[in-house]
Scaffold this motif. Sequence first.
Motif, PDB file in Angstrom:
ATOM      1  N   MET A   1      43.735  27.218  35.296  1.00  0.00           N
ATOM      2  CA  MET A   1      44.202  28.278  36.180  1.00  0.00           C
ATOM      3  C   MET A   1      43.182  29.404  36.273  1.00  0.00           C
ATOM      4  O   MET A   1      42.972  29.923  37.348  1.00  0.00           O
ATOM      5  N   ILE A   2      42.576  29.770  35.148  1.00  0.00           N
ATOM      6  CA  ILE A   2      41.600  30.857  35.165  1.00  0.00           C
ATOM      7  C   ILE A   2      40.396  30.467  36.012  1.00  0.00           C
ATOM      8  O   ILE A   2      39.933  31.248  36.849  1.00  0.00           O
ATOM      9  N   LEU A   3      39.901  29.253  35.826  1.00  0.00           N
ATOM     10  CA  LEU A   3      38.749  28.799  36.614  1.00  0.00           C
ATOM     11  C   LEU A   3      39.092  28.694  38.094  1.00  0.00           C
ATOM     12  O   LEU A   3      38.290  29.063  38.945  1.00  0.00           O
ATOM     13  N   GLN A   4      40.285  28.200  38.412  1.00  0.00           N
ATOM     14  CA  GLN A   4      40.712  28.124  39.812  1.00  0.00           C
ATOM     15  C   GLN A   4      40.780  29.524  40.417  1.00  0.00           C
ATOM     16  O   GLN A   4      40.370  29.733  41.555  1.00  0.00           O
ATOM     17  N   SER A   5      41.260  30.485  39.651  1.00  0.00           N
ATOM     18  CA  SER A   5      41.354  31.864  40.138  1.00  0.00           C
ATOM     19  C   SER A   5      39.971  32.443  40.407  1.00  0.00           C
ATOM     20  O   SER A   5      39.753  33.080  41.443  1.00  0.00           O
ATOM     21  N   ILE A   6      39.048  32.228  39.492  1.00  0.00           N
ATOM     22  CA  ILE A   6      37.693  32.744  39.678  1.00  0.00           C
ATOM     23  C   ILE A   6      37.020  32.037  40.854  1.00  0.00           C
ATOM     24  O   ILE A   6      36.386  32.676  41.700  1.00  0.00           O
ATOM     25  N   PHE A   7      37.179  30.714  40.920  1.00  0.00           N
ATOM     26  CA  PHE A   7      36.577  29.924  41.980  1.00  0.00           C
ATOM     27  C   PHE A   7      37.090  30.363  43.351  1.00  0.00           C
ATOM     28  O   PHE A   7      36.322  30.478  44.303  1.00  0.00           O
ATOM     29  N   THR A   8      38.392  30.608  43.467  1.00  0.00           N
ATOM     30  CA  THR A   8      38.947  31.017  44.762  1.00  0.00           C
ATOM     31  C   THR A   8      38.700  32.488  45.065  1.00  0.00           C
ATOM     32  O   THR A   8      38.723  32.885  46.229  1.00  0.00           O
ATOM     33  N   TRP A   9      38.429  33.281  44.041  1.00  0.00           N
ATOM     34  CA  TRP A   9      38.137  34.701  44.271  1.00  0.00           C
ATOM     35  C   TRP A   9      36.703  34.910  44.762  1.00  0.00           C
ATOM     36  O   TRP A   9      36.452  35.789  45.595  1.00  0.00           O
ATOM     37  N   ALA A  10      35.765  34.123  44.276  1.00  0.00           N
ATOM     38  CA  ALA A  10      34.344  34.344  44.570  1.00  0.00           C
ATOM     39  C   ALA A  10      34.032  34.455  46.063  1.00  0.00           C
ATOM     40  O   ALA A  10      33.294  35.364  46.463  1.00  0.00           O
ATOM     41  N   PRO A  11      34.571  33.611  46.949  1.00  0.00           N
ATOM     42  CA  PRO A  11      34.276  33.778  48.375  1.00  0.00           C
ATOM     43  C   PRO A  11      34.781  35.099  48.959  1.00  0.00           C
ATOM     44  O   PRO A  11      34.322  35.539  50.013  1.00  0.00           O
ATOM     45  N   MET A  12      35.709  35.738  48.262  1.00  0.00           N
ATOM     46  CA  MET A  12      36.210  37.023  48.751  1.00  0.00           C
ATOM     47  C   MET A  12      35.114  38.089  48.744  1.00  0.00           C
ATOM     48  O   MET A  12      35.189  39.058  49.497  1.00  0.00           O
ATOM     49  N   ILE A  13      34.108  37.903  47.904  1.00  0.00           N
ATOM     50  CA  ILE A  13      32.972  38.826  47.921  1.00  0.00           C
ATOM     51  C   ILE A  13      32.288  38.755  49.281  1.00  0.00           C
ATOM     52  O   ILE A  13      31.956  39.786  49.879  1.00  0.00           O
ATOM     53  N   LEU A  14      32.097  37.545  49.789  1.00  0.00           N
ATOM     54  CA  LEU A  14      31.473  37.373  51.107  1.00  0.00           C
ATOM     55  C   LEU A  14      32.348  37.951  52.213  1.00  0.00           C
ATOM     56  O   LEU A  14      31.840  38.563  53.157  1.00  0.00           O
TER      57      LEU A  14
END
Length: 128
Positions: A1-14
């Motif tokens: 869950m933590i990795l999925q959260s980080i993975f899905t959050w990263a594109p939000m920077i763009l």
Amino acid sequence: MILQSIFTWAPMILIALFNGILRKSWYSKRLDELHAHQVSTASGLLLFSIYIWAAINLWPLESAQQAWMMGFIWLGLTVGFEFFFGHYGTGRSWERFLRDYNLLAGRLWPLIPLWLTVAPYVFYRLGN
């Protein structure tokens, strides 16, 4: 869950960078600073919503608890990134950051981290 959260959050920077470019190149040339900020917050909420809806549909969450956990991880990552990168990476003052959190002055930025916190749960519930 933590990795999925980080993975899905990263594109939000763009998404945030794109929205900032829109504000600088379009809104702020036509509106005063406060109104450009407000329109940018609204467009950011829309862009984030579209992305989050797609991400939640692509990688469905299994429970409401998982959705809330994702939301709080996104909140921590967003505020941490904003404060640490924004302050140390761009040199913006702490006063400037705190000013953006002042809803009474018409600053709508707090709606972004609030939405990023509750959106996984909202889209989880809409999908069930």
